[in-house]
Enzyme design. Structure first.
Site, PDB file in Angstrom:
ATOM      1  N   CYS A  43      -7.749   5.573  -2.201  1.00  0.00           N
ATOM      2  CA  CYS A  43      -7.220   4.858  -1.274  1.00  0.00           C
ATOM      3  C   CYS A  43      -5.912   3.884  -1.338  1.00  0.00           C
ATOM      4  O   CYS A  43      -5.740   3.305  -2.463  1.00  0.00           O
ATOM      5  CB  CYS A  43      -8.434   3.663  -0.864  1.00  0.00           C
ATOM      6  SG  CYS A  43      -7.963   2.512   0.449  1.00  0.00           S
ATOM      7  N   TYR A 174      -1.262   7.246   9.249  1.00  0.00           N
ATOM      8  CA  TYR A 174      -2.476   7.290   9.745  1.00  0.00           C
ATOM      9  C   TYR A 174      -2.442   7.434  11.391  1.00  0.00           C
ATOM     10  O   TYR A 174      -3.084   8.035  12.025  1.00  0.00           O
ATOM     11  CB  TYR A 174      -3.220   6.198   9.276  1.00  0.00           C
ATOM     12  CG  TYR A 174      -3.688   6.003   7.998  1.00  0.00           C
ATOM     13  CD1 TYR A 174      -5.057   6.535   7.781  1.00  0.00           C
ATOM     14  CD2 TYR A 174      -3.259   5.795   7.140  1.00  0.00           C
ATOM     15  CE1 TYR A 174      -5.671   6.501   6.523  1.00  0.00           C
ATOM     16  CE2 TYR A 174      -3.674   5.513   5.730  1.00  0.00           C
ATOM     17  CZ  TYR A 174      -4.853   6.102   5.553  1.00  0.00           C
ATOM     18  OH  TYR A 174      -5.188   6.242   4.119  1.00  0.00           O
TER      19      TYR A 174
END
Length: 330
Positions: A43, A174
């Site tokens: 992450c 994203y």
């Protein structure tokens, strides 16, 4: 994660904002050994916290749990640990710590998360605040030579650069990858590359984003660059160019990667496993690509010629604890 009616990706930013502070103003005072920082190597948001913890030398006072790269809709899990449980918190899934804080917790189970070990409850998952507080609230326990990542004289500029980087790059990749319509993707793609072009220009003439030392702004950009060629270029369709084709950004990224506290937090295999296996809607086969080769991250970057001092008046951190070491690029 959510989308709007036009197919644009919108991140749920409803976080637990309780702070751990030196004065304990939120009822959570800084105490050595009391809290556990839970991250996942995959992450980018958690990567920031791992970097700052290293730079500040907090390993002995703030333990770190590492969730594995693969999770399901319930939460990040500790499937890499013996017995599939975090050895300090004793839980299989990070979700358990969120539910101890709020049995009906309605938002995403995200990393990084700071967990109160005695109660097993998540204190905060506010990733932006976590790094700032590790730098400012834990000063009594920081190593000698810890750098100042958020100096007063540069804060306005750091904040502005960080805002731009977040909107167009950190979250921008994203917005490209999770767009559900051509127009939404095209808009995100355009903003991403306009910002990367500006950063390329900025970093052509200076070693770091703000001032002549590493700051919070660099900590926030680096995790996205580290993942760019491995996952964002192909998996998220951010494919105008590879990072390796952008001379200043590629040199800057390698410079940071080779700086203690940055590259020693990166595990390229876990990064690829997460994105390519977990995102079934984007990669339904679950096939994880073998490439790209990562040995180039250790090649000479020549950025020293631009001057600057990575740690300012401070010093580099020592090596990571053996249990936190990551594979070398190959």
């Amino acid at each position: 994660m959510a989308g709007d009616g036009g197919g644009a990706f919108e991140r749920d930013r409803s976080y637990l904002t309780t702070r751990i502070t030196a004065d304990g103003r939120d009822g959570r005072p800084v105490e050595p050994g009391r809290y556990r920082l839970v991250i996942a190597r995959a992450c980018p948001w958690a990567n920031r916290a791992a970097i700052v913890r290293r730079l500040m030398g907090l390993e002995d006072v703030l333990s770190m749990g590492i969730a594995g790269p693969v999770h399901d809709e319930r939460s990040w899990s500790f499937h890499l640990d013996p017995g599939g449980r975090d050895p300090v918190l004793g839980i299989e899934r990070l979700q358990e710590a969120y539910f101890r804080r709020d049995p009906g917790y309605p938002h995403g189970i995200t990393v990084p998360a700071l967990v109160d070990v005695p109660t097993g409850e998540v204190v905060t998952n506010d990733f932006e605040r976590i790094t700032l507080d590790l730098g400012s609230q834990w000063t009594a326990h920081q190593r000698d030579g810890a750098p100042e990542l958020y100096p007063e004289k540069w804060r306005d500029e750091i904040d502005e650069i960080a805002r731009q980087v977040y909107e167009d790059v950190n979250d921008g990749v994203y917005k490209c990858g999770f767009a559900r319509g051509q127009a939404a993707y095209d808009s995100a793609y355009r903003k991403l590359w306009e910002r990367l072009d500006r950063l390329e220009e900025r970093l052509t003439g200076q070693r770091y984003l703000v001032g002549d030392t590493i700051t919070e702004a660099d900590v926030r950009l680096f995790p996205t660059l580290a993942r760019f060629d491995a996952v964002y270029h192909g998996h998220f369709k951010c494919n105008r160019q590879k990072l390796t084709e952008l001379p200043a950004l590629w040199g800057y990224a390698r410079d940071l990667f080779q700086t203690p506290g940055f590259g020693d937090t990166i595990d390229f295999e876990q990064i690829k496993q997460h994105y390519y296996v977990v995102h079934h809607d984007i990669n339904p086969t679950g096939i994880v690509p073998r490439g790209p080769a990562t040995g180039g991250w250790l090649s000479p970057h020549g950025r020293e010629a631009l001057g600057g001092r990575p740690f300012g008046d401070g010093t580099p951190p020592g090596p990571p604890p053996p249990s936190e070491r990551v594979p070398s690029p190959a």
